[in-house]
Design a protein around this motif. Sequence first.
Motif, PDB file in Angstrom:
ATOM      1  N   TRP A  49       0.826  -1.204   0.000  1.00 18.65           N
ATOM      2  CA  TRP A  49       0.000   0.000   0.000  1.00 18.65           C
ATOM      3  C   TRP A  49       0.859   1.252   0.000  1.00 18.65           C
ATOM      4  O   TRP A  49       0.590   2.196  -0.743  1.00 18.65           O
ATOM      5  CB  TRP A  49      -0.940  -0.012   1.198  1.00 18.65           C
ATOM      6  N   LEU A  50       1.925   1.305   0.815  1.00 14.14           N
ATOM      7  CA  LEU A  50       2.832   2.454   0.836  1.00 14.14           C
ATOM      8  C   LEU A  50       3.540   2.609  -0.511  1.00 14.14           C
ATOM      9  O   LEU A  50       3.707   3.723  -1.011  1.00 14.14           O
ATOM     10  CB  LEU A  50       3.846   2.311   1.975  1.00 14.14           C
ATOM     11  N   PHE A  51       3.959   1.482  -1.116  1.00  7.42           N
ATOM     12  CA  PHE A  51       4.585   1.531  -2.436  1.00  7.42           C
ATOM     13  C   PHE A  51       3.605   2.082  -3.472  1.00  7.42           C
ATOM     14  O   PHE A  51       3.954   2.913  -4.309  1.00  7.42           O
ATOM     15  CB  PHE A  51       5.058   0.123  -2.824  1.00  7.42           C
ATOM     16  N   PHE A  52       2.371   1.616  -3.427  1.00 15.70           N
ATOM     17  CA  PHE A  52       1.331   2.113  -4.334  1.00 15.70           C
ATOM     18  C   PHE A  52       1.114   3.609  -4.149  1.00 15.70           C
ATOM     19  O   PHE A  52       1.045   4.358  -5.115  1.00 15.70           O
ATOM     20  CB  PHE A  52       0.025   1.357  -4.112  1.00 15.70           C
ATOM     21  N   LEU A  53       0.988   4.081  -2.903  1.00 16.26           N
ATOM     22  CA  LEU A  53       0.782   5.507  -2.643  1.00 16.26           C
ATOM     23  C   LEU A  53       1.951   6.340  -3.142  1.00 16.26           C
ATOM     24  O   LEU A  53       1.761   7.414  -3.746  1.00 16.26           O
ATOM     25  CB  LEU A  53       0.551   5.762  -1.157  1.00 16.26           C
ATOM     26  N   TYR A  54       3.177   5.869  -2.917  1.00 11.70           N
ATOM     27  CA  TYR A  54       4.353   6.611  -3.369  1.00 11.70           C
ATOM     28  C   TYR A  54       4.364   6.708  -4.893  1.00 11.70           C
ATOM     29  O   TYR A  54       4.543   7.781  -5.457  1.00 11.70           O
ATOM     30  CB  TYR A  54       5.634   5.928  -2.871  1.00 11.70           C
ATOM     31  N   ASN A  55       4.193   5.576  -5.564  1.00 12.08           N
ATOM     32  CA  ASN A  55       4.211   5.589  -7.028  1.00 12.08           C
ATOM     33  C   ASN A  55       3.037   6.393  -7.591  1.00 12.08           C
ATOM     34  O   ASN A  55       3.200   7.144  -8.570  1.00 12.08           O
ATOM     35  CB  ASN A  55       4.174   4.164  -7.586  1.00 12.08           C
ATOM     36  N   PHE A  56       1.866   6.247  -7.045  1.00  8.99           N
ATOM     37  CA  PHE A  56       0.707   7.006  -7.510  1.00  8.99           C
ATOM     38  C   PHE A  56       0.944   8.499  -7.332  1.00  8.99           C
ATOM     39  O   PHE A  56       0.663   9.293  -8.238  1.00  8.99           O
ATOM     40  CB  PHE A  56      -0.552   6.580  -6.742  1.00  8.99           C
ATOM     41  N   GLY A  57       1.465   8.909  -6.171  1.00  3.28           N
ATOM     42  CA  GLY A  57       1.750  10.330  -5.931  1.00  3.28           C
ATOM     43  C   GLY A  57       2.795  10.862  -6.886  1.00  3.28           C
ATOM     44  O   GLY A  57       2.675  11.979  -7.415  1.00  3.28           O
ATOM     45  N   TYR A  58       3.844  10.080  -7.127  1.00  9.71           N
ATOM     46  CA  TYR A  58       4.919  10.493  -8.030  1.00  9.71           C
ATOM     47  C   TYR A  58       4.382  10.657  -9.452  1.00  9.71           C
ATOM     48  O   TYR A  58       4.625  11.666 -10.117  1.00  9.71           O
ATOM     49  CB  TYR A  58       6.039   9.452  -7.982  1.00  9.71           C
ATOM     50  N   VAL A  59       3.647   9.658  -9.939  1.00  8.91           N
ATOM     51  CA  VAL A  59       3.086   9.715 -11.292  1.00  8.91           C
ATOM     52  C   VAL A  59       2.062  10.848 -11.390  1.00  8.91           C
ATOM     53  O   VAL A  59       2.037  11.594 -12.377  1.00  8.91           O
ATOM     54  CB  VAL A  59       2.461   8.358 -11.678  1.00  8.91           C
ATOM     55  N   HIS A  60       1.231  10.986 -10.371  1.00  4.34           N
ATOM     56  CA  HIS A  60       0.220  12.046 -10.374  1.00  4.34           C
ATOM     57  C   HIS A  60       0.889  13.418 -10.411  1.00  4.34           C
ATOM     58  O   HIS A  60       0.443  14.307 -11.147  1.00  4.34           O
ATOM     59  CB  HIS A  60      -0.675  11.907  -9.142  1.00  4.34           C
ATOM     60  N   GLU A  61       1.949  13.611  -9.635  1.00  2.00           N
ATOM     61  CA  GLU A  61       2.659  14.890  -9.621  1.00  2.00           C
ATOM     62  C   GLU A  61       3.272  15.181 -10.988  1.00  2.00           C
ATOM     63  O   GLU A  61       3.187  16.314 -11.488  1.00  2.00           O
ATOM     64  CB  GLU A  61       3.748  14.853  -8.554  1.00  2.00           C
TER      65      GLU A  61
END
Length: 167
Positions: A27-39
Motif C-alpha cells: 500500500w505504501l509503495f502504491f501511494l508513493y508511485n501514484f503520488g509520483y506519477v500524479h505529480e
Amino acid sequence: MRIPPFHHDKSWQRFFVGVILGMLIGWLFFLYNFGYVHEKLVMEINKQKSTVENHEKTIDILQKDQDEQNKENQQKLTVQTIKINFTNEKEVNLSELTLFELKEDVESELELVKNKSIETVYSSKELLLKAVRNKIFVIGDKRYQLEVEQLTLYTTLELELSIHAAE
C-alpha cells in the motif's frame, strides 16, 4: 465442528504478520508511485495549459493584426475623399461664397464614387469627366461651366478644374 486455534501456532502468526506487513508495504509503495506519477502528470498538464494559453494569445494578437491590416487595405483601395481645386479662381474673380457653392455642387455630383473601389472609379472615369464637363452649375443668377484640367485618382479623388461662364 470447531475452528482450529491458528493464533497460538507460531508459524501461522508469522504468516499473518507477513501478510499484513506485505499489505502495508504494498500500500505504501502504491501511494508513493501514484503520488509520483500524479505529480508528474499535473506538472505536464500545467505546462501544456500554459503553452496552449500562450498560443491562444499569439493567435488572438495575429488575428487582430490581420483584421487591422485588412481594414487598412480596404480603406486604401477605396476612394475616401474628394478634393476640388480651381486653377483659375483668381482670374475669374469670384467671391468665396460662390467658389464654396461650386465646390459643394461638384462634390455632390461626385458623391457616388465615395467608398467605391479605385478600380471601379478608374474604369468609369470618362463618365465622371463628362458629368462635370457637361453640367452647367447655376449659382445665384449666374451660370458656370467647369472644365477638367487634371484628374488624380487614389484614395483621394482630386480634380483640378477651371471655371468658365456658361453661354
